[in-house]
Design a protein around this motif. Sequence first.
Motif, short mmCIF file in Angstrom:
data_model
loop_
_atom_site.label_atom_id
_atom_site.label_comp_id
_atom_site.label_asym_id
_atom_site.label_seq_id
_atom_site.Cartn_x
_atom_site.Cartn_y
_atom_site.Cartn_z
N ASN A 18 59.82 -71.23 -28.54
CA ASN A 18 58.91 -70.06 -28.51
C ASN A 18 58.00 -70.28 -29.68
O ASN A 18 58.23 -70.88 -30.82
CB ASN A 18 59.40 -68.84 -28.63
CG ASN A 18 60.48 -68.52 -29.65
OD1 ASN A 18 61.49 -68.92 -29.64
ND2 ASN A 18 60.07 -67.73 -30.61
N TYR A 40 51.37 -67.84 -21.14
CA TYR A 40 52.64 -66.80 -20.68
C TYR A 40 52.48 -65.64 -22.00
O TYR A 40 52.53 -64.48 -21.10
CB TYR A 40 53.79 -67.35 -20.85
CG TYR A 40 55.04 -66.38 -21.06
CD1 TYR A 40 55.42 -65.99 -19.50
CD2 TYR A 40 55.68 -65.86 -22.01
CE1 TYR A 40 56.49 -65.04 -19.43
CE2 TYR A 40 56.51 -64.76 -21.74
CZ TYR A 40 57.11 -64.45 -20.49
OH TYR A 40 58.07 -63.71 -20.31
N ASP A 53 52.26 -62.86 -11.08
CA ASP A 53 53.07 -63.89 -11.88
C ASP A 53 54.09 -63.09 -12.68
O ASP A 53 55.08 -63.75 -13.32
CB ASP A 53 52.18 -64.59 -12.81
CG ASP A 53 51.21 -65.71 -12.05
OD1 ASP A 53 51.75 -66.03 -10.77
OD2 ASP A 53 50.23 -66.05 -12.32
N TYR A 54 54.06 -61.93 -13.03
CA TYR A 54 54.58 -60.93 -13.88
C TYR A 54 55.57 -59.84 -12.98
O TYR A 54 56.08 -58.93 -13.26
CB TYR A 54 53.86 -60.22 -14.79
CG TYR A 54 53.47 -61.48 -15.76
CD1 TYR A 54 54.19 -61.90 -16.83
CD2 TYR A 54 52.19 -62.00 -15.67
CE1 TYR A 54 53.34 -62.92 -17.89
CE2 TYR A 54 51.46 -62.80 -16.36
CZ TYR A 54 52.20 -63.39 -17.32
OH TYR A 54 51.78 -64.34 -18.09
N TYR A 56 62.26 -64.78 -30.37
CA TYR A 56 62.88 -64.63 -28.84
C TYR A 56 63.81 -63.64 -28.93
O TYR A 56 64.81 -63.58 -29.77
CB TYR A 56 63.22 -65.95 -28.44
CG TYR A 56 63.82 -65.94 -27.00
CD1 TYR A 56 62.83 -66.71 -26.17
CD2 TYR A 56 64.97 -65.45 -26.57
CE1 TYR A 56 63.17 -66.86 -24.69
CE2 TYR A 56 65.19 -65.51 -25.33
CZ TYR A 56 64.32 -66.05 -24.67
OH TYR A 56 64.67 -66.04 -23.09
N ILE A 116 64.13 -60.86 -20.04
CA ILE A 116 62.72 -61.30 -20.26
C ILE A 116 62.25 -60.83 -21.74
O ILE A 116 62.39 -59.80 -22.10
CB ILE A 116 61.76 -60.52 -19.32
CG1 ILE A 116 62.54 -60.76 -17.75
CG2 ILE A 116 60.36 -61.06 -19.35
CD1 ILE A 116 61.74 -59.95 -16.78
N LEU A 126 58.95 -67.25 -12.84
CA LEU A 126 59.95 -66.81 -14.01
C LEU A 126 61.23 -66.90 -13.45
O LEU A 126 62.13 -66.99 -14.27
CB LEU A 126 59.51 -65.63 -14.82
CG LEU A 126 58.00 -65.43 -15.15
CD1 LEU A 126 57.98 -63.97 -15.73
CD2 LEU A 126 57.34 -66.39 -15.87
N PRO A 145 58.48 -68.21 -22.11
CA PRO A 145 59.08 -68.80 -20.83
C PRO A 145 60.29 -69.57 -21.09
O PRO A 145 60.39 -70.15 -22.31
CB PRO A 145 57.99 -69.72 -20.41
CG PRO A 145 57.07 -70.19 -21.43
CD PRO A 145 57.28 -69.13 -22.53
N GLN A 194 51.22 -73.49 -21.68
CA GLN A 194 52.08 -72.62 -20.86
C GLN A 194 52.67 -71.64 -21.94
O GLN A 194 52.65 -70.60 -21.50
CB GLN A 194 53.07 -73.20 -20.28
CG GLN A 194 52.45 -74.03 -18.96
CD GLN A 194 53.66 -74.82 -18.20
OE1 GLN A 194 53.94 -75.99 -18.76
NE2 GLN A 194 54.01 -74.31 -16.99
N HIS A 195 52.83 -71.69 -22.96
CA HIS A 195 53.72 -70.78 -23.89
C HIS A 195 52.57 -69.78 -24.42
O HIS A 195 52.86 -68.31 -24.50
CB HIS A 195 54.41 -71.40 -25.13
CG HIS A 195 55.64 -72.05 -24.58
ND1 HIS A 195 55.86 -73.17 -24.15
CD2 HIS A 195 57.10 -71.45 -25.10
CE1 HIS A 195 57.14 -73.41 -24.02
NE2 HIS A 195 57.98 -72.45 -24.61
N THR A 197 70.06 -65.04 -17.30
CA THR A 197 69.93 -66.26 -18.25
C THR A 197 71.19 -66.72 -18.38
O THR A 197 72.23 -66.59 -18.09
CB THR A 197 69.33 -65.63 -19.66
OG1 THR A 197 70.37 -64.92 -20.14
CG2 THR A 197 67.70 -65.20 -19.42
N ARG A 205 66.45 -69.41 -16.72
CA ARG A 205 66.60 -67.99 -16.12
C ARG A 205 66.71 -68.20 -14.61
O ARG A 205 65.78 -68.80 -14.05
CB ARG A 205 65.34 -66.95 -16.22
CG ARG A 205 65.37 -65.82 -15.85
CD ARG A 205 64.20 -64.76 -15.94
NE ARG A 205 63.82 -64.92 -17.35
CZ ARG A 205 62.81 -65.15 -18.01
NH1 ARG A 205 61.90 -66.05 -17.11
NH2 ARG A 205 62.38 -65.07 -19.19
#
Length: 499
Positions: free
Chosen positions: A215, A304, A240-241, A269, A275, A195, A279, A300-301, A403, A389
Amino acid sequence: MVDVCVYGGTAAGCVAAMTAHQEGASVVLIEPSRWLGGMLGAGIKPAQDCPVPAAAGGLTRDVVFGFGNHPHEVMRAFHAWIAAAGIEVVFERRVRSVTRSGNRITSIQLETSPPDQWGVPAAESSPDREVHAEFFIDTSYEGDLMALAGVPYRIGRESQETYAEEVAGVRPVTNWTPIDPYVVPGDRSSGLLPLVEEDHGLAVGAADGYTQAYNYRFYVTADRAKRVELTPPDNYSPADYELVRRYLQYSEDLSGIFPGWINSGEYNYQRGSLITNAPLGLSREYQDGSWDVRSRIWRQHLDYLRGLHHFLSTDPSVPAAFRAETAAYGLDGSVFPETEGWPPQLYIRVCRRLAGQYTITHADVINQTEPPDSIGLALFGVDVYPVRRIASRNASGQLGVATEGDMFIGGHLGTGRPYPVPYRAITPEQTGNLLVPVCLSASHIGYAATRMEPVFCVLAESAAVAAVQSLRAQTDVQQMDVARLQARLLERGQVLSWT
């Protein structure tokens, strides 16, 4: 053979198809998914991003604004509206190639594009039918018809110098937090955390290929009668987090991470959080990507958000009360019943942008221009969600994570005075029978203020009127009699100037 082919069953596409039909043309509407309305059937309300409703006219004001505020009802309203007019719609097909003769498009070749149960577009496809038309209007979010026709377009961010836009290009970082970005803290050789990406090192104001985050605009509920369980992805790993775990000690509002910012009933968002529920960086690949790439990015969205929810519901580093609160949430299946609670459209805030006869820039947005060929009005602030990010050092040299790219200049109302969008901004330089009212001609900054659904709908109506007039006059769009076009738009109730 039809008079007008509208590609993309977005809200703008529906308005364009209906307008061409009302103006006496034969029409076919092509939609890659199974659903009409685009983002207006996927979480955004019809008038939500129209801060001054009096600036919108025509079908946008008289019809679309009346479709309600429940996403599924809005989607059904678009379907019923188009069906009642008898307009032909071809679902689950997307453009595969374009045939031209000289400066005109003669036909488009389609391929199959069946979405999965959550609305994710198919990666694989097979050739399908061919559509012949006298005129084409690209109302898709991706601008694929435009691109496959060989029409020049832009992606990414221009530099400050390109259009004399002080706020263009790479921006100063935001949300900087003193988190060690490496897998093994202090050890650069261990690599960056998931990330987080390396800073490309370009100066503030420089051009790059990035664009703002996408998003889902989704709904959650703890009501068991409506709740659809959010399950973790098959490849879920708490590692991953790890960035989320490290960030928890710095976040004052964990709901900004999940579900995010509640916008108008739906979650959006949260740009004020390092975060949140989507993503970053993937939109850069989407702009010019194949459908293999795009399908992966949609997934992936989804994954995630599923993984984030599971992490925040189960990981011992998360405060127990927030774990329990998050675990109780699932998707609201009553809002998007056909896709198991997932919105059927990923919010593609910006993709390709036409390089047309006129480029909308920040000067237009802040009312410094007066183009004579207005076909509708726009009004919003320069609204850019984060693009990256990155690992970043603060002014003292301390390493952290931040960001970059987000701004909201002028807020919801922008300058407070709507600005005209010229006909030339939807008109290619050369292709004589194509108009592009969604992926219109604008700089990254100009598009960021103009990219609202009501504006797309207004411009789509004007594009369809222009298409029919061009057909009847047997001229290319570049030779349009703008005064005649504007006269007909005013008859239809469009608002072309602000006093």
